[in-house]
Write a protein that holds these residues in place. Structure first.
Motif, PDB file in Angstrom:
ATOM      1  N   ARG A 100       0.835  -1.207   0.000  1.00  0.00           N
ATOM      2  CA  ARG A 100       0.000   0.000   0.000  1.00  0.00           C
ATOM      3  C   ARG A 100       0.864   1.249   0.000  1.00  0.00           C
ATOM      4  NH1 ARG A 100      -2.914  -1.107   4.031  1.00  0.00           N
ATOM      5  NH2 ARG A 100      -1.767   0.021   5.640  1.00  0.00           N
ATOM      6  N   SER A 101       1.957   1.221   0.767  1.00  0.00           N
ATOM      7  CA  SER A 101       2.857   2.372   0.806  1.00  0.00           C
ATOM      8  C   SER A 101       3.483   2.619  -0.563  1.00  0.00           C
ATOM      9  CB  SER A 101       3.949   2.151   1.856  1.00  0.00           C
ATOM     10  OG  SER A 101       4.864   3.225   1.874  1.00  0.00           O
ATOM     11  N   LYS A 102       3.861   1.525  -1.242  1.00  0.00           N
ATOM     12  CA  LYS A 102       4.454   1.666  -2.572  1.00  0.00           C
ATOM     13  C   LYS A 102       3.456   2.215  -3.584  1.00  0.00           C
ATOM     14  CE  LYS A 102       7.855  -2.082  -2.133  1.00  0.00           C
ATOM     15  NZ  LYS A 102       8.229  -3.440  -2.616  1.00  0.00           N
ATOM     16  N   GLN A 103       2.214   1.740  -3.523  1.00  0.00           N
ATOM     17  CA  GLN A 103       1.217   2.089  -4.528  1.00  0.00           C
ATOM     18  C   GLN A 103       0.627   3.473  -4.325  1.00  0.00           C
ATOM     19  OE1 GLN A 103      -1.702  -1.054  -4.710  1.00  0.00           O
ATOM     20  NE2 GLN A 103      -0.141  -2.646  -4.905  1.00  0.00           N
ATOM     21  N   THR A 104       0.480   3.888  -3.055  1.00  0.00           N
ATOM     22  CA  THR A 104      -0.208   5.150  -2.772  1.00  0.00           C
ATOM     23  C   THR A 104       0.738   6.276  -2.356  1.00  0.00           C
ATOM     24  OG1 THR A 104      -0.549   4.618  -0.434  1.00  0.00           O
ATOM     25  CG2 THR A 104      -2.212   3.845  -1.999  1.00  0.00           C
ATOM     26  N   GLY A 105       1.952   5.914  -1.962  1.00  0.00           N
ATOM     27  CA  GLY A 105       2.872   6.920  -1.465  1.00  0.00           C
ATOM     28  C   GLY A 105       2.657   7.296  -0.012  1.00  0.00           C
TER      29      GLY A 105
END
Length: 278
Positions: A100-105
């Protein structure tokens, strides 16, 4: 820092910088022993043992015209090598949080790091004050050769001030002239938060003035206990091999296991520089 296996983690340097920042922040806020015990190191993660010396101290200093009178030298009377233990706490970060951190920033949730670092800090202070009896490591409150003072009831009169003053007297009689540090259990800290009759001054403030404003509290002392000591690396130090840091352990059921750890050993060189008030 190959022993940390950080290159194997599914995130890069930016996240590791945040992890390290969290650990350092927790250590700065919570560690008590390091605020007054000198640090020896860090020596490196591969250093797994260190010498612990027994000192033979004769403070009788000679005075004559030609320096011919025999004097007893201050010297190391015994030396042993002991292992530097490792203390650690593992944690897990969910793979979905990383994705989620990778995809949404959005920032990666690092609460498990904070809690693991807190656990390590509590264990470090527990080892410093209480030792580790299972492995034969003494702490400030149970080392053989310390001075012991029977405690009065700190909820009444000037007992706290009197006990600390008597403890300082014990140290001075042994040749320890300060600076001093007083560490108390939380209940005793609360008991000193009262106005001294006829003075309008908190008993805590009087005690702080007596010991040079250095009064700390820690829950690792349990209840109804205090430690008064003379600071200085000639009396004690804290050997650090690997300072508090986080390693990557690898994937586990798709999630990711990390470990917050350190290696350290308390060396008490002159136990008579410690007075436990109990």
């Amino acid at each position: 820092m190959d022993h940390l296996f950080r290159d194997d983690a599914p995130f890069g340097g930016e996240i590791w910088e945040r992890v390290d920042g969290v650990v350092v922040n927790v250590a700065t806020q919570q560690l008590i022993g390091r605020r007054f015990i000198p640090i020896f190191g860090p020596l490196g993660a591969g250093i797994d043992s260190i010498h612990v010396d027994a000192l033979e101290v004769d403070m009788d200093t000679k005075v004559d015209f030609n320096g011919e009178e025999e004097d007893a030298p201050i010297k190391i009377s015994g030396r042993k090598y002991v292992a530097i233990p490792m203390l650690y706490k593992d944690l897990s970060i969910a793979w979905r949080d990383i994705e989620r951190s990778k995809q949404t920033g959005l920032p990666l949730e690092l609460s498990p790091i904070t809690i693991a670092a807190t656990a390590c800090c509590q264990k470090e202070d527990s080892i410093i004050f209480n030792g580790n009896p299972a492995y034969g490591y003494p702490g400030l409150t149970n080392v053989e050769g310390r001075q012991i003072l029977r405690k009065g009831d700190w909820r009444e009169g000037e007992n706290a001030f009197k006990d600390v003053a008597e403890g300082i007297e014990k140290l001075v009689r042994k040749g320890f002239y300060g600076p001093y540090v007083l560490v108390v259990s939380p209940d005793l800290y609360v008991q000193m938060q009262r106005l001294q009759q006829g003075t309008g001054i908190l008993e805590l403030d009087r005690v702080k003035e007596l010991v040079g404003a250095k009064v700390y509290k820690t829950p690792v002392l349990g209840e109804n206990k205090a430690v008064l000591l003379a600071k200085g690396s000639e009396n004690m130090d804290l050997v650090i091999g690997q300072d508090l840091i986080t390693a990557y352990l690898g994937p586990e059921q798709m999630n990711h296991r990390l470990r917050v750890f350190e290696t350290l050993l308390l060396r008490i060189k002159r136990p008579e520089a410690i007075v436990t008030i109990e």
